[in-house]
Design a protein around this motif. Structure first.
Motif, short mmCIF file in Angstrom:
data_model
loop_
_atom_site.label_atom_id
_atom_site.label_comp_id
_atom_site.label_asym_id
_atom_site.label_seq_id
_atom_site.Cartn_x
_atom_site.Cartn_y
_atom_site.Cartn_z
N GLY A 284 0.82 -1.24 0.05
CA GLY A 284 0.08 -0.06 0.08
C GLY A 284 0.64 1.21 -0.07
O GLY A 284 0.44 2.33 0.12
N MET A 285 2.06 1.08 -0.30
CA MET A 285 3.04 2.14 -0.17
C MET A 285 3.45 2.75 -1.46
O MET A 285 4.30 2.03 -2.24
N ARG A 286 2.94 3.86 -1.81
CA ARG A 286 3.33 4.42 -3.24
C ARG A 286 4.19 5.74 -3.08
O ARG A 286 3.65 6.46 -2.54
N VAL B 31 0.16 12.80 10.44
CA VAL B 31 -0.41 11.56 10.88
C VAL B 31 0.09 10.35 9.79
O VAL B 31 -0.25 10.63 8.53
N GLY B 32 1.02 9.55 10.19
CA GLY B 32 1.54 8.43 9.28
C GLY B 32 2.73 8.80 8.87
O GLY B 32 2.83 9.52 7.76
N THR B 33 4.02 8.28 9.67
CA THR B 33 5.42 8.81 9.27
C THR B 33 5.88 7.70 8.31
O THR B 33 6.78 8.09 7.59
N LEU C 228 9.56 10.11 4.56
CA LEU C 228 9.92 10.78 3.34
C LEU C 228 9.49 12.21 3.29
O LEU C 228 9.84 13.24 3.17
N LEU C 229 7.90 12.14 3.67
CA LEU C 229 7.11 13.31 3.66
C LEU C 229 7.40 14.14 4.91
O LEU C 229 6.98 15.51 4.87
N SER C 230 7.56 13.57 6.01
CA SER C 230 8.04 14.48 7.01
C SER C 230 9.22 15.05 7.01
O SER C 230 9.54 16.38 7.25
N PHE D 149 3.14 11.43 13.91
CA PHE D 149 2.41 10.60 14.76
C PHE D 149 2.42 9.19 13.95
O PHE D 149 2.00 9.27 12.68
N ASP D 150 2.69 8.06 14.46
CA ASP D 150 2.60 6.80 13.71
C ASP D 150 2.16 5.70 14.94
O ASP D 150 2.81 5.65 16.06
N VAL D 151 1.26 4.57 14.37
CA VAL D 151 0.85 3.82 15.40
C VAL D 151 1.99 2.66 15.41
O VAL D 151 2.27 1.99 16.47
N LEU E 56 -2.30 14.58 6.71
CA LEU E 56 -2.82 13.43 6.77
C LEU E 56 -2.47 12.21 6.05
O LEU E 56 -2.64 12.36 4.81
N ASP E 57 -1.63 11.34 6.65
CA ASP E 57 -1.25 10.19 5.51
C ASP E 57 -1.09 8.93 6.40
O ASP E 57 -0.24 8.10 6.07
N GLY E 58 -1.95 8.53 7.35
CA GLY E 58 -2.04 7.39 7.90
C GLY E 58 -3.24 6.41 7.62
O GLY E 58 -3.32 6.25 6.11
C1 LIG Z 1 1.33 5.51 3.60
S1 LIG Z 1 2.21 5.50 4.99
C2 LIG Z 1 2.79 6.86 5.64
C3 LIG Z 1 3.82 7.70 4.51
C4 LIG Z 1 4.59 8.50 4.92
N1 LIG Z 1 3.94 9.84 5.26
C5 LIG Z 1 5.83 8.94 4.07
O1 LIG Z 1 6.33 9.99 4.00
O2 LIG Z 1 6.33 7.89 3.51
C6 LIG Z 1 1.01 5.07 6.14
C7 LIG Z 1 1.21 4.96 7.53
O3 LIG Z 1 -0.02 4.88 8.44
C8 LIG Z 1 0.59 4.38 9.61
N2 LIG Z 1 -0.85 3.52 10.02
C9 LIG Z 1 -1.60 2.41 9.67
N3 LIG Z 1 -2.25 2.05 10.51
C10 LIG Z 1 -2.37 3.40 11.46
C11 LIG Z 1 -3.32 3.85 12.54
N4 LIG Z 1 -4.20 2.86 13.04
N5 LIG Z 1 -2.84 4.97 13.36
C12 LIG Z 1 -1.99 5.59 12.97
N6 LIG Z 1 -1.12 5.24 11.89
C13 LIG Z 1 -1.39 4.22 11.13
C14 LIG Z 1 1.38 3.06 9.12
O4 LIG Z 1 2.23 2.43 10.11
C15 LIG Z 1 2.23 3.92 7.87
O5 LIG Z 1 3.45 4.24 8.52
#
Ligand SMILES: C[S@@+](CC[C@H](N)C(=O)[O-])C[C@H]1O[C@@H](n2cnc3c(N)ncnc32)[C@H](O)[C@@H]1O
Length: 217
Positions: free
Chosen positions: A43-45, A69-71, A75-77, A93-95, A141-143
């Motif tokens: 799911g990582m593009r 949110v979602g790190t 890269l994007l942070s 923030f990341d889970v 928001l990217d989580g």
């Molecule tokens: C698409 S990636 C983020 C990409 C990132 N922003 C970057 O620059 O590469 C999605 C992120 O969401 C996180 N994620 C998944 N489930 C989550 C949850 N329930 N709460 C918070 N983050 C979550 C994943 O751990 C993952 O790091």
């Protein structure tokens, strides 16, 4: 003026990328390492032009306090941190902290590690603990997409007037038109909520997998 949308072919996309500022070595290497540790099936593009876009946008807004949110691998942070004003701070923030080591290595190389505070754990709970006043200039928001409505509701009241919320992945590779799974349905419903939210004015851009920009009134 034509109202017919321009189809973004692979060739035209390559042209568009080639005619924006090129990603530097750090962004290129981080994008490559991300592709290696997180294949697209996960799911990582990775779209390096999204990094340039976020640095540009952060500079344009003049961001002092930002949230992501979602790190993941950062890269994007990194891109947001590069655009902050002097003394600016990004709280991420990341889970999961699974890729935090990769992120920190590149933040260090880019000289932005001291501007970023990464918090690992349940995100909605952590957002609830942020100061209640309107102090944020930018949020990304990217989580997990099912969580977007909760993150949105926690963040909008904390954004200053004129602040910007950017939301990644809002086109779901076009599946918002015909949702196939729970994530598709969640993002389609979220997009409807954003456009109906009188607290913001919003635009959707076809950058990467869709980026929504909402300016808080
Ligand atoms: C698409 S990636 C983020 C990409 C990132 N922003 C970057 O620059 O590469 C999605 C992120 O969401 C996180 N994620 C998944 N489930 C989550 C949850 N329930 N709460 C918070 N983050 C979550 C994943 O751990 C993952 O790091």
């Amino acid at each position: 003026m034509s109202t017919k949308p321009l189809p973004l072919t692979t060739e035209l996309h390559a042209y568009l990328v080639a005619h924006g500022s090129a990603p530097d070595e750090i962004v290129r290497e981080l994008a490559e390492e991300t592709r290696a540790v997180l294949p697209a099936e996960a799911g990582m593009r990775v779209a390096p032009e999204q990094a340039a876009f976020l640095t540009f946008l952060t500079r344009l807004v003049g961001v002092r306090q930002a949230v992501e949110v979602g790190t993941s691998t950062g890269l994007l942070s990194l891109a947001i941190a590069r655009g902050l004003v002097d003394g600016g701070r990004l709280t991420c923030f990341d889970v999961s902290g699974e890729h935090a080591g990769v992120a920190r290595r590149y933040w260090g190389r880019a000289g932005v590690a001291d501007r970023i505070d990464l918090r690992v754990g349940p995100v909605a709970d952590a957002l609830r603990e942020l100061p209640g006043e309107r102090y944020l200039d930018f949020a990304f928001l990217d989580g997990d997409q099912v969580g977007y409505p909760v993150y949105w509701d926690e963040l909008v009241p904390r954004m200053r007037s004129g602040a910007v919320i950017a939301v990644g992945g809002t086109l779901r590779a076009g599946r918002v038109l015909a949702p196939r799974d729970a994530d598709d349905r969640a993002i389609a419903a979220f997009n409807d909520e954003v456009v109906a939210d009188a607290r913001v004015e919003a635009v959707m851009l076809p950058v990467a997998d869709g980026v929504t920009l909402a300016r808080v009134r």
